[in-house]
Design an enzyme around this catalytic site. Structure first.
Site, short mmCIF file in Angstrom:
data_model
loop_
_atom_site.label_atom_id
_atom_site.label_comp_id
_atom_site.label_asym_id
_atom_site.label_seq_id
_atom_site.Cartn_x
_atom_site.Cartn_y
_atom_site.Cartn_z
CB CYS A 1 -14.95 -3.10 11.35
SG CYS A 1 -16.32 -3.97 10.08
CB CYS B 1 -16.56 -9.09 8.53
SG CYS B 1 -16.70 -7.32 8.82
CB CYS C 1 -16.31 -7.82 12.54
SG CYS C 1 -15.08 -6.95 11.99
CB CYS D 1 -13.70 -4.66 7.46
SG CYS D 1 -13.25 -5.85 9.09
CG ASP E 1 -1.04 3.67 5.78
OD1 ASP E 1 -2.17 3.96 4.94
OD2 ASP E 1 -0.34 4.24 6.33
CD GLU F 1 -5.71 1.27 -4.47
OE1 GLU F 1 -6.59 1.59 -4.67
OE2 GLU F 1 -4.87 1.54 -3.64
CG ASP G 1 -1.88 1.21 1.37
OD1 ASP G 1 -2.62 1.42 0.35
OD2 ASP G 1 -1.78 2.23 2.13
#
Length: 468
Positions: free
Chosen positions: A412, A396, A415, A393, A422, A331, A247
Site C-alpha cells: 500500500c 487504511c 500506509c 487496502c 487474495d 463477491e 475470495d
C-alpha cells in the site's frame, strides 16, 4: 392496405378451436364435459417442509436398460414434436397452444399407426416431457431463458421423470429409508445402490432416471422432509455472529479472510495428457464403428471422474463453511462475462484463462452455498461485483491502482502494509459483507432473522463511501 388485409395478432375463441381441430389435429375436450365443476384441492406443503433430492446409482438388467433407452427416445421425440406443434400453430395460424392441447395431441400420437410405439412407454412420463416443454416456454416468456430448442440424441441428456402414478415404492421394514422401486412398464424392481437412507416413512414425490455420457444410470428421488437447522454460530463473546469472507480465484480456489486457502484441484491440467491420448485414439477410429464407440466411452468416463471429484471437493468444503459460520460473504461474479471469447492479440492466453475458470466451477460453489444457507439457517451475503476488494487496502481503506492477474502481492502506498492479493480481498469482502448484514438486520422487526441471501444489488443506497 385495408383493415381487412391486416392479419390479427392472435386467433382466439371458436376460431382458435376450429384451427386446432381441423388444421392441427388436436381433439376437443370431451372427457370432463359431462361432469360438474369441482374446486381444485390445494397440495401445499406443510410449514417447515422442504423438497430435497437424493441421488443414487442403479444397475439395470438388459431388459430394463432396453426399456429405459426406449423411454428416453420417446421423451425426446414427444418434446420435439410438441415444440414443432406449438411453433407451427403460432407461425402459420396465430394460435396459442399450451400444455393441455399438447397432451390431447399426445393421445392422438399414441393411437396413430405410425407412432403406436409410444404406447410402450408410460403416458405419465411422456406428459412430464410436455410439462418440461411448458416450463421452457414459461422461462422464455419471462425473459430468463432463450427460446426452447429441439433435443438431439447425442447432445441432450437422457432423462425421464416419473410422478407418483408412474412408479411403485415399497419400503424395507428392516432398513427404513430404502426399499424396492419399480417403474412403469418395467419387468421388475431396480437394483439401486442405497448409499444413504431416505427419511424413514416418507413416500417419494417424484423420480427422475438419467443416463450420462459415461453410460451410468442414476435415480434422483424427490422427497419432502423437515430439515433441522443448525444452532446459531457466534463468536466467544456471544454478540457477533461468526462470519467468513470468501475470495474466489484461480491460484487458490477459495481464500478465506483468516488466510486459509482451498487448493485448486486443476483436474483438467492433471488429466490433459490422458485426455489428449484418448482423443487421438478416438479420431483414428472409423465413424460409426464399435471401436469408436468404445473410445468415446473411455473419454466420457474420464470426464465423469473429474466431475465427481470436483463436486465432492466443493460439497465437503461448502458443508464445513456452513457448519462453522453464521454469515458467509462472497463477491457477485458474472461468470458468463468472464468467459467471453477473446479476439485478436492475446486470445490464446484468454482461452487458457477460460479453461481454468471452467475447471474451478465457481457457479457450482455458489449454488451449493445458496441452498445450504437456506436449509440450515445461515445467511449468504453477496456484495456488489464492482466493489474494489482487490485494490483497496484492508488496513487504511485506500484504493490503489489496478493490478494485473500476475501480481500476487502488493504494498500500500499510503500506509506501507504488504498485502497478499487474495487474503486482502477476502478481508475486504468480509468487512463489506458484515456492513450489509448489519444494515439488513437493523431494519428487521424484533424476533425476525435475516433472509438466507442478501444481495447488494437488490438493496437501496448501500454503496460504501469511497468504494468507487
Amino acid at each position: 392496405m385495408t383493415d381487412a388485409a391486416i392479419e390479427p395478432l392472435r386467433v382466439t375463441g371458436a376460431a382458435a378451436d376450429r384451427v386446432k381441430r381441423e388444421a392441427l389435429g388436436i381433439a376437443d375436450r370431451r372427457k370432463h364435459h359431462g361432469r360438474p365443476a369441482t374446486p381444485l384441492k390445494s397440495r401445499g406443503s406443510e410449514p417447515g417442509m422442504r423438497q430435497r433430492v437424493y441421488r443414487f446409482r442403479f444397475y439395470p438388467s438388459p431388459a430394463q436398460g432396453e426399456q429405459l433407452a426406449n423411454t428416453f427416445g420417446a421423451c425426446r421425440w414427444v418434446y420435439n414434436e410438441g415444440l414443432t406443434l406449438r411453433m407451427s400453430a403460432w407461425e402459420k395460424h396465430r394460435v396459442s397452444v399450451g400444455f393441455a392441447e399438447t397432451c390431447r395431441a399426445l393421445t392422438g400420437w399414441r393411437r396413430a399407426e405410425g407412432t403406436s410405439w409410444l404406447s410402450e412407454v408410460s403416458s405419465t412420463v411422456l406428459q412430464q416431457a410436455l410439462r418440461h416443454l411448458e416450463g421452457a416456454f414459461s422461462r422464455f416468456f419471462r425473459g430468463t431463458a432463450k427460446h426452447p430448442r429441439r433435443k438431439r440424441k447425442h447432445r441432450s441428456r437422457d432423462s425421464a421423470t416419473y410422478v407418483r402414478t408412474g412408479f411403485r415404492w415399497l419400503e424395507d421394514p428392516e432398513r427404513p429409508g430404502t426399499g424396492l422401486v419399480t417403474l412403469a412398464k418395467q419387468p421388475g424392481p431396480l437394483d439401486v445402490r442405497w448409499s444413504r437412507a431416505l427419511p424413514a416413512g416418507t413416500t417419494p414425490v417424484k423420480l427422475t432416471v438419467t443416463r450420462d455420457r459415461a453410460d451410468r444410470f442414476f435415480l434422483s428421488v424427490l422427497v419432502e422432509e423437515r430439515i433441522a437447522q443448525l444452532p446459531p454460530a457466534f463468536l466467544p463473546e456471544g454478540t457477533e455472529p461468526k462470519a467468513a469472507g470468501l475470495d474466489l480465484g484461480l491460484a487458490s480456489l477459495v481464500t478465506l479472510d483468516d488466510g486459509s486457502k482451498l487448493d485448486h484441484p486443476r483436474l483438467l491440467k492433471k488429466y490433459e495428457d490422458e485426455l489428449a491420448r484418448l482423443q487421438r485414439q478416438l479420431h483414428r477410429k472409423r465413424k460409426g464403428s464399435k471401436n469408436r464407440a468404445k473410445a468415446r466411452l473411455r473419454i466420457a468416463r474420464l470426464y465423469a471422474l473429474m466431475s465427481d471429484v470436483r463436486k465432492d471437493v466443493l460439497d465437503q468444503f461448502t458443508t464445513r463453511l456452513v457448519r462453522e459460520n453464521q454469515v458467509l460473504m462472497v463477491e457477485d461474479l458474472s461468470i458468463a462475462t468472464l468467459l467471453r471469447t477473446a479476439k485478436g492479440k492475446g486470445r490464446r492466453r484468454k482461452a487458457k484463462l477460460n479453461r481454468s475458470i471452467i475447471d474451478a466451477a465457481w457457479g457450482e460453489l455458489l449454488r451449493q452455498l445458496r441452498y445450504k444457507c437456506a436449509w440450515y439457517g445461515r445467511t449468504l451475503v453477496i456484495i456488489d461485483r464492482f466493489f474494489p476488494s482487490t485494490r483497496r487496502c484492508s488496513a487504511c481503506y485506500t484504493k490503489g491502482p489496478r493490478l494485473d492477474l500476475s501480481v500476487r502481492a502488493w504494498v500500500c502506498a499510503a500506509c506501507g502494509v504488504t498485502h497478499d492479493r487474495d487474503v486482502n480481498a477476502a478481508v475486504n469482502i468480509r468487512e463489506e459483507g458484515m456492513r450489509l448484514y448489519r444494515l439488513v438486520a437493523s431494519a428487521l422487526p424484533p424476533g425476525r432473522v435475516p433472509p438466507p441471501v442478501i444481495k447488494a444489488s437488490e438493496l437501496a443506497d448501500c454503496r460504501p463511501v469511497g468504494s468507487r
